[in-house]
Write a protein that holds these residues in place. Structure first.
Motif, short mmCIF file in Angstrom:
data_model
loop_
_atom_site.label_atom_id
_atom_site.label_comp_id
_atom_site.label_asym_id
_atom_site.label_seq_id
_atom_site.Cartn_x
_atom_site.Cartn_y
_atom_site.Cartn_z
N TYR A 134 0.83 -1.21 0.00
CA TYR A 134 0.00 0.00 0.00
C TYR A 134 0.87 1.25 0.00
CZ TYR A 134 -3.53 -3.37 1.50
OH TYR A 134 -4.36 -4.47 1.59
N SER A 138 -1.93 6.27 2.02
CA SER A 138 -3.15 5.57 2.40
C SER A 138 -2.99 4.86 3.74
CB SER A 138 -3.55 4.55 1.32
OG SER A 138 -2.62 3.49 1.22
N GLN A 141 -3.60 7.58 6.27
CA GLN A 141 -5.01 7.94 6.30
C GLN A 141 -5.84 6.88 7.02
OE1 GLN A 141 -5.98 8.49 2.17
NE2 GLN A 141 -4.97 10.49 2.02
N VAL A 142 -5.61 5.62 6.69
CA VAL A 142 -6.37 4.55 7.33
C VAL A 142 -6.05 4.46 8.82
CG1 VAL A 142 -6.74 2.04 7.40
CG2 VAL A 142 -6.66 3.23 5.21
N THR A 146 -8.81 4.63 11.66
CA THR A 146 -8.90 3.60 12.70
C THR A 146 -8.84 4.21 14.09
OG1 THR A 146 -7.76 2.05 11.21
CG2 THR A 146 -7.92 1.44 13.52
N LEU A 251 -9.43 -2.52 7.68
CA LEU A 251 -9.78 -1.27 7.02
C LEU A 251 -8.79 -0.95 5.90
CD1 LEU A 251 -10.80 1.01 10.04
CD2 LEU A 251 -12.28 0.30 8.15
N LEU A 252 -7.52 -1.27 6.12
CA LEU A 252 -6.52 -1.02 5.09
C LEU A 252 -6.78 -1.86 3.85
CD1 LEU A 252 -3.92 0.59 4.53
CD2 LEU A 252 -2.63 -1.37 5.42
N PHE A 255 -9.83 0.09 2.17
CA PHE A 255 -9.67 1.45 1.70
C PHE A 255 -8.26 1.80 1.25
CE2 PHE A 255 -13.14 1.72 4.91
CZ PHE A 255 -14.17 2.09 4.04
N GLY A 256 -7.29 0.93 1.50
CA GLY A 256 -5.90 1.25 1.16
C GLY A 256 -5.67 1.29 -0.34
#
Length: 259
Positions: A134, A138, A141-142, A146, A251-252, A255-256
């Motif tokens: 990744y 990102s 951001q993730v 979190t 979550l990564l 959305f990563g």
């Protein structure tokens, strides 16, 4: 699982011995210690992950000993990311956290804390691979997504008057379901199943964050001596740390942005 309390740590609260959480300095200090220990664990993990990534990769072809996708690897990178040693590094944290869970009632506070720090560092080594997959933007951001989600869920678990113990068994069953599905997907390599696992994983660990926070709060007893209180704080920090790390990785995966 790692977030289960050893029976030797349990104390039975005495009716009427607690004051309201808003004025109970002892409870506030205990919970603050739990969160501080968890935060230090996350810091160690982050430093270890980024440090290993930097040492394991290079932009100088003369120093490259191998390659992962389009990334040139040093000798350390080949050992950590490519060689069979990677499986040892992946399984070592699991072995250590199981050891800690079963032995916590016979460990000193300093030994338990050192074991937690070691565990956090090993998790960081395992997580260093996310920098290969990744983008760093990102990941950052993730992480903040979190952190914000975790903070809100933990605050809910701490302040709610609703008894969350009823959903504990349901969440643990969901956790085992996720583990089984992940093992199955190793062979299937299904992107759809992987996405479903990530979504369900986020929901399960979101629930566990609130549930564990309430459970950790209720485990506090002002009659505990320093040794028992210290062990409880470390195991509480470990439970919340695991929830945070798992929620972050799921979550990564959703959305990563991949390199």
């Amino acid at each position: 699982m790692a977030d289960k309390w050893n029976a030797g740590l349990r104390s039975v609260p005495v009716a009427g011995s607690r004051t309201d959480a808003s004025i109970d300095q002892g409870l506030r200090s205990y919970m603050l210690k739990v969160y501080n220990l968890m935060a230090i664990g996350l810091l160690i993990t982050g430093v270890a992950a980024y440090g290993v990534f930097n040492l394991a990769t290079t932009t100088d072809p003369s120093l490259a000993a191998g390659q992962f996708r389009d990334v040139m690897l040093t000798q350390l990178g080949v050992a950590v990311f490519v060689s069979p040693l990677k499986w040892v590094l992946m399984l070592a944290p699991l072995a250590l956290v199981m050891f800690m869970s079963f032995r916590i009632d016979r460990m000193s506070v300093s030994a338990a804390q050192a074991t937690f720090w070691t565990y956090a560092a090993l998790v960081g080594v395992s997580l260093s691979t996310i920098f290969l997959v990744y983008t760093q933007e990102s990941i950052v951001q993730v992480f903040f997504i979190t952190a914000a989600s975790f903070g809100a869920l933990s605050l809910f678990g701490y302040t709610t008057r609703r008894d969350l113990s009823g959903m504990g068994s349901f969440l643990v069953m969901g956790l085992f379901g996720i583990i089984i599905a992940m093992l199955v997907n190793i062979f299937l390599q299904s992107s759809a199943l992987g996405f479903a696992i990530s979504v369900i994983g986020v929901l399960v660990f979101a629930g566990l964050t609130a549930y564990d926070t309430q459970r950790i709060k209720e485990m506090y007893w002002e009659g505990d001596d320093t040794l028992v209180a210290g062990r409880k704080a470390i195991m509480g920090a470990l439970s919340l740390y695991l929830n945070f790390i798992n929620m972050f990785t799921f979550l990564l995966s959703i959305f990563g942005n991949r390199n």
